[in-house]
Design a protein around this motif. Structure first.
Motif, PDB file in Angstrom:
ATOM      1  N   SER A  83     -44.614 -12.556  24.458  1.00 26.38           N
ATOM      2  CA  SER A  83     -44.786 -12.753  23.025  1.00 26.38           C
ATOM      3  C   SER A  83     -44.118 -14.060  22.587  1.00 26.38           C
ATOM      4  O   SER A  83     -43.618 -14.181  21.475  1.00 26.38           O
TER       5      SER A  83
ATOM      6  N   HIS B   2     -39.116  -9.503  24.831  1.00 27.42           N
ATOM      7  CA  HIS B   2     -38.611 -10.110  23.593  1.00 27.42           C
ATOM      8  C   HIS B   2     -39.764 -10.386  22.646  1.00 27.42           C
ATOM      9  O   HIS B   2     -40.784 -10.947  23.049  1.00 27.42           O
TER      10      HIS B   2
ATOM     11  N   SER C  85     -39.231 -19.717  23.297  1.00 29.30           N
ATOM     12  CA  SER C  85     -39.970 -20.205  22.131  1.00 29.30           C
ATOM     13  C   SER C  85     -39.148 -20.409  20.851  1.00 29.30           C
ATOM     14  O   SER C  85     -39.395 -21.365  20.121  1.00 29.30           O
TER      15      SER C  85
ATOM     16  N   ASN D  56     -42.148 -30.106  17.832  1.00 30.88           N
ATOM     17  CA  ASN D  56     -43.246 -30.848  17.205  1.00 30.88           C
ATOM     18  C   ASN D  56     -44.285 -31.241  18.251  1.00 30.88           C
ATOM     19  O   ASN D  56     -44.136 -30.920  19.423  1.00 30.88           O
TER      20      ASN D  56
ATOM     21  N   LEU E 252     -41.158  -5.352  31.875  1.00 29.87           N
ATOM     22  CA  LEU E 252     -41.881  -4.923  33.072  1.00 29.87           C
ATOM     23  C   LEU E 252     -41.118  -5.403  34.311  1.00 29.87           C
ATOM     24  O   LEU E 252     -40.528  -6.495  34.292  1.00 29.87           O
TER      25      LEU E 252
ATOM     26  N   SER F 280     -43.458 -25.745  30.204  1.00 28.12           N
ATOM     27  CA  SER F 280     -42.316 -26.668  30.177  1.00 28.12           C
ATOM     28  C   SER F 280     -41.937 -27.047  28.749  1.00 28.12           C
ATOM     29  O   SER F 280     -41.697 -26.177  27.919  1.00 28.12           O
TER      30      SER F 280
HETATM   31  C1  LIG Z   1     -34.635 -27.513  23.586  1.00 27.01           C
HETATM   32  C2  LIG Z   1     -36.133 -27.326  23.646  1.00 27.01           C
HETATM   33  C3  LIG Z   1     -36.955 -28.115  22.856  1.00 27.01           C
HETATM   34  C4  LIG Z   1     -38.348 -27.938  22.899  1.00 27.01           C
HETATM   35  N1  LIG Z   1     -39.132 -28.687  22.066  1.00 27.01           N
HETATM   36  C5  LIG Z   1     -40.476 -28.535  22.086  1.00 27.01           C
HETATM   37  C6  LIG Z   1     -41.301 -29.282  21.204  1.00 27.01           C
HETATM   38  O1  LIG Z   1     -40.825 -30.076  20.394  1.00 27.01           O
HETATM   39  N2  LIG Z   1     -42.649 -29.096  21.272  1.00 27.01           N
HETATM   40  C7  LIG Z   1     -43.219 -28.217  22.157  1.00 27.01           C
HETATM   41  O2  LIG Z   1     -44.440 -28.103  22.187  1.00 27.01           O
HETATM   42  N3  LIG Z   1     -42.440 -27.484  22.998  1.00 27.01           N
HETATM   43  C8  LIG Z   1     -41.101 -27.629  22.994  1.00 27.01           C
HETATM   44  N4  LIG Z   1     -40.318 -26.910  23.846  1.00 27.01           N
HETATM   45  C9  LIG Z   1     -40.972 -26.081  24.875  1.00 27.01           C
HETATM   46  C10 LIG Z   1     -41.427 -24.739  24.358  1.00 27.01           C
HETATM   47  O3  LIG Z   1     -40.355 -24.088  23.733  1.00 27.01           O
HETATM   48  C11 LIG Z   1     -41.949 -23.903  25.535  1.00 27.01           C
HETATM   49  O4  LIG Z   1     -42.962 -24.605  26.225  1.00 27.01           O
HETATM   50  C12 LIG Z   1     -42.514 -22.579  25.066  1.00 27.01           C
HETATM   51  O5  LIG Z   1     -41.619 -21.925  24.218  1.00 27.01           O
HETATM   52  C13 LIG Z   1     -42.865 -21.674  26.238  1.00 27.01           C
HETATM   53  O6  LIG Z   1     -43.411 -20.515  25.697  1.00 27.01           O
HETATM   54  P1  LIG Z   1     -43.772 -19.264  26.598  1.00 27.01           P
HETATM   55  O7  LIG Z   1     -44.511 -18.338  25.702  1.00 27.01           O
HETATM   56  O8  LIG Z   1     -44.414 -19.717  27.858  1.00 27.01           O
HETATM   57  O9  LIG Z   1     -42.366 -18.645  27.038  1.00 27.01           O
HETATM   58  P2  LIG Z   1     -41.298 -17.766  26.217  1.00 27.01           P
HETATM   59  O10 LIG Z   1     -41.162 -18.218  24.834  1.00 27.01           O
HETATM   60  O11 LIG Z   1     -40.054 -17.742  27.050  1.00 27.01           O
HETATM   61  O12 LIG Z   1     -41.918 -16.316  26.178  1.00 27.01           O
HETATM   62  C14 LIG Z   1     -41.988 -15.518  27.338  1.00 27.01           C
HETATM   63  C15 LIG Z   1     -42.342 -14.119  26.903  1.00 27.01           C
HETATM   64  O13 LIG Z   1     -42.531 -13.321  28.071  1.00 27.01           O
HETATM   65  C16 LIG Z   1     -41.720 -12.157  27.988  1.00 27.01           C
HETATM   66  N5  LIG Z   1     -41.366 -11.714  29.333  1.00 27.01           N
HETATM   67  C17 LIG Z   1     -40.890 -12.457  30.357  1.00 27.01           C
HETATM   68  N6  LIG Z   1     -40.692 -11.669  31.433  1.00 27.01           N
HETATM   69  C18 LIG Z   1     -41.040 -10.410  31.070  1.00 27.01           C
HETATM   70  C19 LIG Z   1     -41.039  -9.148  31.728  1.00 27.01           C
HETATM   71  N7  LIG Z   1     -40.639  -9.021  32.990  1.00 27.01           N
HETATM   72  N8  LIG Z   1     -41.457  -8.057  31.031  1.00 27.01           N
HETATM   73  C20 LIG Z   1     -41.864  -8.162  29.748  1.00 27.01           C
HETATM   74  N9  LIG Z   1     -41.871  -9.345  29.066  1.00 27.01           N
HETATM   75  C21 LIG Z   1     -41.466 -10.440  29.728  1.00 27.01           C
HETATM   76  C22 LIG Z   1     -40.526 -12.599  27.169  1.00 27.01           C
HETATM   77  O14 LIG Z   1     -39.822 -11.481  26.645  1.00 27.01           O
HETATM   78  C23 LIG Z   1     -41.238 -13.428  26.099  1.00 27.01           C
HETATM   79  O15 LIG Z   1     -41.803 -12.591  25.121  1.00 27.01           O
HETATM   80  C24 LIG Z   1     -38.917 -27.003  23.794  1.00 27.01           C
HETATM   81  C25 LIG Z   1     -38.090 -26.199  24.562  1.00 27.01           C
HETATM   82  C26 LIG Z   1     -36.714 -26.352  24.488  1.00 27.01           C
HETATM   83  C27 LIG Z   1     -35.840 -25.460  25.330  1.00 27.01           C
END
Ligand SMILES: Cc1cc2nc3c(=O)[nH]c(=O)nc-3n(C[C@H](O)[C@H](O)[C@H](O)COP(=O)(O)OP(=O)(O)OC[C@H]3O[C@@H](n4cnc5c(N)ncnc54)[C@H](O)[C@@H]3O)c2cc1C
Length: 348
Positions: A9, A36, A47, A53, A165, A323
């Protein structure tokens, strides 16, 4: 009847659900399962910690260029559906500087779609900068945007379940679950049945200050550093100052020396932060609200968007590894993952 389960999520899981809706899938057929949910905070949930941005941080391979372009050009529709800019998605001018000129492919792609795009005259570039542009970016208030995005999807009829999970097969919730989307970000490293050891964190630390006088973004990309200033919309004047790109660093800790370094670099890059600061013109006058660190879910080989047949009529579609660009490329990543999921089986 849950036909589609999205694990995760974060922004990637939510964009994936939105893409399913855009392709005409009934919200009643979609369930999101995640450890989460929006509103939660954890070092394993990236996230909420993004700047965040649309910037020129991404690579220049054709797929990544497509994900960026698709996201940039389709965000206005999503913003409208979530009730306009107060949902936590607004637009500000961004200035981007590179110490090394980006590739021709990257520049041509950006120039083809960025709005209010201009190349900064060589003589106006800061010392050591090889190339610079200005354009109108998309700025996310990440925690607020996630909450509003979840509310929108829930109101459409999508179900959210809070659950951790231990194995990806647990995501096939019922016999009618046909497709599981794995949008687990950094979690893909440890999740049973996935265990992708190509996934690694790129840690970042940011300093959040109160700065009503700054309403734009400034970013500088160097060989071994990234310095950025990002306006957070609808946040009572928060400004995000960063940052770091630390490969394979898993810590959630934050460090004073990194905070000091971030404040030094950002105020040198954009002196207006101090010069027009209503609380005083010294570094110690900056109104620091928060210091946090987050783990960008990076992956050797880049993002993984792949479909596989798990057993008869049951599919797994991976969509992770965004990333440092999940917000700015994730709508395009979700588009591709859903396109694969809905493609006929023989197109695997
Ligand atoms: C300091 C910083 C600055 C950033 N700035 C930018 C920016 O300016 N612009 C931009 O585009 N991006 C930026 N990013 C990157 C961006 O935050 C990430 O690419 C993005 O949040 C990744 O999203 P995600 O959904 O893949 O992962 P996450 O947000 O980590 O979500 C993963 C989800 O999977 C769930 N999950 C994981 N394992 C399990 C399990 N075993 N069972 C159940 N649920 C599970 C978690 O609970 C969560 O809900 C930045 C990141 C950081 C750290």
């Amino acid at each position: 009847m849950t036909k589609y389960v999205i694990v995760g999520s974060g922004i990637i899981g939510l964009y994936t659900a939105y893409n399913l809706l855009l392709r005409g899938v009934s919200p009643r057929e979609i369930t999101i399962v995640a450890e989460h949910l929006p509103g939660d905070e954890s070092i394993n949930y990236t996230s909420p910690y993004a700047g965040g941005n649309f910037s020129c941080i991404t690579d220049d391979d054709p797929k990544t260029l497509f994900y960026d372009k698709h996201t940039y050009t389709n965000l206005s529709r999503l913003q409208k559906e979530l009730g306009g800019a107060p949902c936590g998605l607004d637009r500000y001018i961004s200035t981007e500087y590179w110490d090394t000129k980006p590739s021709k492919e990257k520049i041509e792609s950006l120039a083809s779609y960025l709005q209010e795009y201009e190349i900064i005259d060589q003589m106006n570039l800061p010392m050591g900068v090889a190339y610079g542009i200005k354009f109108r970016s998309w700025n996310f208030n990440c925690p607020k945007f996630l909450l509003n995005f979840q509310k929108y999807l829930q109101e459409k009829g999508i179900r959210f379940i809070k659950r951790k999970l231990t194995h990806i097969t647990q995501a096939y919730l019922t016999s009618s679950t046909k497709t599981v989307f794995n949008c687990t970000g950094i979690g893909a490293h440890k999740l049973g049945g996935v265990n992708d050891t190509n996934v690694y964190p790129t840690r970042g630390q940011v300093v959040v200050i109160k700065a009503p006088h700054i309403v734009e973004n400034v970013m500088r990309w160097g060989e071994d550093y990234a310095t950025y200033i990002i306006k957070r919309p609808y946040s009572k004047d928060q400004l995000i100052l960063g940052g770091y790109m630390q490969k394979d660093n898993w810590t959630a800790d934050t460090y004073k020396h990194e905070t000091e370094d971030i404040l030094k670099r950002t105020t040198e890059l954009f002196p207006k932060i101090l010069a027009d600061n209503p609380y005083g013109n010294d570094l110690k006058d900056l109104e620091i609200l928060r210091v946090v660190s987050g783990l960008r879910p990076s992956r050797y080989g880049g993002v993984r968007i792949e479909k596989s047949l798990v057993e008869h009529n049951k599919y797994l579609v991976h969509n992770y590894g965004a990333s440092g660009y999940g917000y700015q490329a994730g709508l395009g990543m979700g588009y591709e993952a859903v396109r694969l999921a809905l493609a006929r089986d023989n197109n695997l």
